[in-house]
Write a protein that holds these residues in place. Sequence first.
Motif, mmCIF file in Angstrom:
data_model
loop_
_atom_site.group_PDB
_atom_site.id
_atom_site.type_symbol
_atom_site.label_atom_id
_atom_site.label_comp_id
_atom_site.label_asym_id
_atom_site.label_seq_id
_atom_site.Cartn_x
_atom_site.Cartn_y
_atom_site.Cartn_z
ATOM 1 N N THR A 7 -49.472 -10.242 16.238
ATOM 2 C CA THR A 7 -48.990 -11.146 15.192
ATOM 3 C C THR A 7 -47.470 -11.248 15.256
ATOM 4 O O THR A 7 -46.805 -10.440 15.911
ATOM 5 C CB THR A 7 -49.386 -10.620 13.803
ATOM 6 O OG1 THR A 7 -48.709 -9.368 13.584
ATOM 7 C CG2 THR A 7 -50.893 -10.429 13.687
ATOM 8 N N SER A 8 -46.944 -12.214 14.554
ATOM 9 C CA SER A 8 -45.485 -12.373 14.528
ATOM 10 C C SER A 8 -44.809 -11.158 13.898
ATOM 11 O O SER A 8 -43.736 -10.743 14.345
ATOM 12 C CB SER A 8 -45.089 -13.656 13.791
ATOM 13 O OG SER A 8 -45.558 -13.635 12.463
ATOM 14 N N SER A 9 -45.438 -10.564 12.903
ATOM 15 C CA SER A 9 -44.834 -9.367 12.287
ATOM 16 C C SER A 9 -44.845 -8.191 13.267
ATOM 17 O O SER A 9 -43.906 -7.387 13.289
ATOM 18 C CB SER A 9 -45.525 -9.008 10.971
ATOM 19 O OG SER A 9 -46.889 -8.757 11.173
ATOM 20 N N GLN A 10 -45.890 -8.079 14.086
ATOM 21 C CA GLN A 10 -45.909 -7.027 15.104
ATOM 22 C C GLN A 10 -44.816 -7.265 16.145
ATOM 23 O O GLN A 10 -44.180 -6.321 16.611
ATOM 24 C CB GLN A 10 -47.283 -6.961 15.784
ATOM 25 C CG GLN A 10 -48.356 -6.369 14.905
ATOM 26 C CD GLN A 10 -49.737 -6.497 15.516
ATOM 27 O OE1 GLN A 10 -50.138 -7.563 15.977
ATOM 28 N NE2 GLN A 10 -50.475 -5.387 15.514
ATOM 29 N N THR A 15 -39.750 -5.679 18.604
ATOM 30 C CA THR A 15 -38.434 -6.014 19.154
ATOM 31 C C THR A 15 -37.276 -5.632 18.244
ATOM 32 O O THR A 15 -36.152 -5.480 18.716
ATOM 33 C CB THR A 15 -38.318 -7.519 19.437
ATOM 34 O OG1 THR A 15 -38.442 -8.239 18.206
ATOM 35 C CG2 THR A 15 -39.367 -7.975 20.442
ATOM 36 N N GLY A 16 -37.553 -5.527 16.948
ATOM 37 C CA GLY A 16 -36.472 -5.271 16.001
ATOM 38 C C GLY A 16 -35.627 -6.500 15.733
ATOM 39 O O GLY A 16 -34.538 -6.416 15.170
ATOM 40 N N THR A 65 -48.812 -7.370 24.440
ATOM 41 C CA THR A 65 -48.585 -8.792 24.204
ATOM 42 C C THR A 65 -47.151 -9.043 23.752
ATOM 43 O O THR A 65 -46.490 -9.964 24.242
ATOM 44 C CB THR A 65 -49.593 -9.332 23.177
ATOM 45 O OG1 THR A 65 -50.914 -9.071 23.657
ATOM 46 C CG2 THR A 65 -49.418 -10.814 22.946
ATOM 47 N N CYS A 66 -46.673 -8.221 22.843
ATOM 48 C CA CYS A 66 -45.287 -8.347 22.389
ATOM 49 C C CYS A 66 -44.310 -8.104 23.541
ATOM 50 O O CYS A 66 -43.304 -8.804 23.674
ATOM 51 C CB CYS A 66 -45.005 -7.378 21.245
ATOM 52 S SG CYS A 66 -45.908 -7.767 19.726
#
Length: 139
Positions: A7-10, A15-16, A65-66
């Motif tokens: 997800t975008s929050s993950q 990445t910070g 994925t991130c």
Amino acid sequence: MARVYATSSQYTEYTGEAAPTDIDVRLRRASKFLDAQVFRLCRYDVDDDGLPTNSLVAAAFAEATCAQVEWGVEVGDVTGAAGVGWGSVEIGTAKLSRSVTATSGDEAPGRQIAPAVWDAVRSSDLTPDILWVGAVTTC
């Protein structure tokens, strides 16, 4: 429907940094790319949607994925198109050339598996009973 592993929050947590405005598209593309290049070559339990059922595997896939999305941002090629379309390039005295017709884009930085992807899926927490990297089987 394509599986999306993060997800975008993950991504922001990984990445910070604030997520790009098109983060959902990037996560979907990275998930599809990793499905084709890495995850399909692994053995793990899935739910009806094809997502990992084990929380450690799901977390590792989200991290991978991130990492893949971050890699695309870092190398400046989020689609894999950077390796396509140039026949010759000159920078000062350095000259590079190649056939434009033989270039598919597969060598582009955005089409490479980020090194951190392998770190995520080869974590010591992921024992062979929950994730087996490189196992292809059929039922």
